[in-house]
Scaffold this motif. Sequence first.
Motif, mmCIF file in Angstrom:
data_model
loop_
_atom_site.group_PDB
_atom_site.id
_atom_site.type_symbol
_atom_site.label_atom_id
_atom_site.label_comp_id
_atom_site.label_asym_id
_atom_site.label_seq_id
_atom_site.Cartn_x
_atom_site.Cartn_y
_atom_site.Cartn_z
ATOM 1 N N SER A 306 0.805 -1.219 0.000
ATOM 2 C CA SER A 306 0.000 0.000 0.000
ATOM 3 C C SER A 306 0.841 1.273 0.000
ATOM 4 O O SER A 306 0.333 2.358 -0.295
ATOM 5 N N GLU A 307 2.130 1.164 0.349
ATOM 6 C CA GLU A 307 2.984 2.356 0.401
ATOM 7 C C GLU A 307 3.193 2.981 -0.973
ATOM 8 O O GLU A 307 3.537 4.160 -1.078
ATOM 9 N N PHE A 308 2.982 2.177 -2.019
ATOM 10 C CA PHE A 308 3.315 2.655 -3.361
ATOM 11 C C PHE A 308 2.057 3.028 -4.138
ATOM 12 O O PHE A 308 1.482 2.222 -4.860
ATOM 13 N N LYS A 335 8.362 -5.786 0.434
ATOM 14 C CA LYS A 335 8.217 -4.962 -0.767
ATOM 15 C C LYS A 335 8.916 -3.620 -0.627
ATOM 16 O O LYS A 335 9.408 -3.071 -1.602
ATOM 17 N N VAL A 336 8.967 -3.063 0.570
ATOM 18 C CA VAL A 336 9.542 -1.727 0.742
ATOM 19 C C VAL A 336 11.054 -1.754 0.949
ATOM 20 O O VAL A 336 11.733 -0.775 0.666
ATOM 21 N N MET A 391 11.959 5.338 -3.504
ATOM 22 C CA MET A 391 11.465 4.193 -4.255
ATOM 23 C C MET A 391 10.155 4.503 -4.976
ATOM 24 O O MET A 391 9.895 3.966 -6.056
ATOM 25 N N ARG A 392 9.319 5.359 -4.397
ATOM 26 C CA ARG A 392 8.101 5.761 -5.111
ATOM 27 C C ARG A 392 8.468 6.427 -6.434
ATOM 28 O O ARG A 392 7.818 6.175 -7.467
#
Length: 491
Positions: A306-308, A335-336, A391-392
């Motif tokens: 969900s962070e991306f 994933k992060v 990373m975004r």
Amino acid sequence: MLDIPFSLDFQRKSDTPLYRQFYEAIRLAILRRQFAPGLRLPATREMAHEFNVSRNTIVLAFDQLIAEGYLEARQGSGTFVTAKIPDDFINIENDRNPRSLKSESEIALSKRGKTIVEAKSKWLMSAGVPLPLTPCVPSVPYFPFEIWAKLVAKRLKKPIPGLLNYGEIAGYGPLREAIAAYLGATRGVRCQPEQVIVVSGTQQAADLTARILLDVGDVVWTEDPGYQGTRAAFIAAGAKVAPIPVDAEGINVEAGRRKAPEAKLISVTPSHQYPLGVTMTLKRRFALLEWASKSRAWILEDDYDSEFRYESRPLAALQGLDNNNRVIYAASFSKVLSPALRIGYLVVPGDMIESFTAAKALLDRHSPVFEQTVLADFFTENHFSRHLRRMRNVYAKRRQALIAAINSEMSDLAEIAPSSAGLHLTVWLDERTNDAEICRLAKEKGISCEPLSALSIKRKMRPALILGFAPFSEKEISLAVNQIAKILRNR
């Protein structure tokens, strides 16, 4: 010459020490009955002279063989082959070969064991460097190696008391505090640090949830199509999986009520559904929470990437809307940061802390402590938020590269499903296309995509490909899409 049926050519350039080579040779000679029980071996000096090695080499080998019971040393008489080895261990041809050559059908597994093996066979993750377009893997080369190395060095230079002893079952305290603060600020999760249970990824989170909340035969709603790993954890626990269709609003609660009203657990990915990429609407979230409360069912919220989000701020978690303590929230750092860390976490209702902690203790005592301390420092020194922003930006560019490549190479053959988040895109194909066959042909070209049909249980959907972009350069993405376009045109 030695008066025993034995010869040995030492491999003097081998990495295996000479004494170990001699030990192995004598041991196999005994197991194969080349050396009969009770046989008296020559003196160590004599053997050392015969094989042109130091006497200490022979002594070390003899000492090991005596310690393991293959030889017996008799005071004043010499060294003899033991007579106590059972017949079942005699005539071993080569103990370096795999111990079990039996087929699965010959092994007396329990029913649970057979269920676990069957569940795993339907959910296999590839190890190593991912092939182009592999979905749901991060860009490991962007891991903050230099920062991480400095944090590791600092921890090792001034280790905290107990760093290498057993740790807290629920996880390293400062890390749990950092996670709770982060979730409250960015995901709208309402929790205290005590509610955070550190686990080894979301797979263990699902396994713990199943162990605590489900009995054999209990029913679980899972998304259809949906993530196979979570589904496998429930099947392995003996639960009955009820596949519930996913539409543009998320899991269809009304369909679930009709199909399996007795469900004890609902497993969902509301922020970014895998694999369709939809976000559960607010209306559907409230409907799910209301039904779970009335039915006394639990909800496992898998917030896997969900962070991306690339077109808006990350949406608040379902857990933050829950006023009845029915939601168990799960996420990880796979994933992060990196899947190799094997660090994830659960946020459980306050009255479930003791139960989940007990299950975690029985499963593996606790997750690795040292990595948790370094990750806690990564948070408290504000490296985590900076890494996420970086990373975004990286993933947004690669996502756009994938979209551009699809539109350029096969816009007449495929349609990109709407999605504004995550590390993959779902690409719809012509109704007559066999998506599994396309993925098989792509694999022959060194490309790894996932067919939507493999993620569906009951629901028959339009064929589609699940394509990842996170760990791949724009050039790799472009070349891979070009190959898939050729496969589609030549089918």
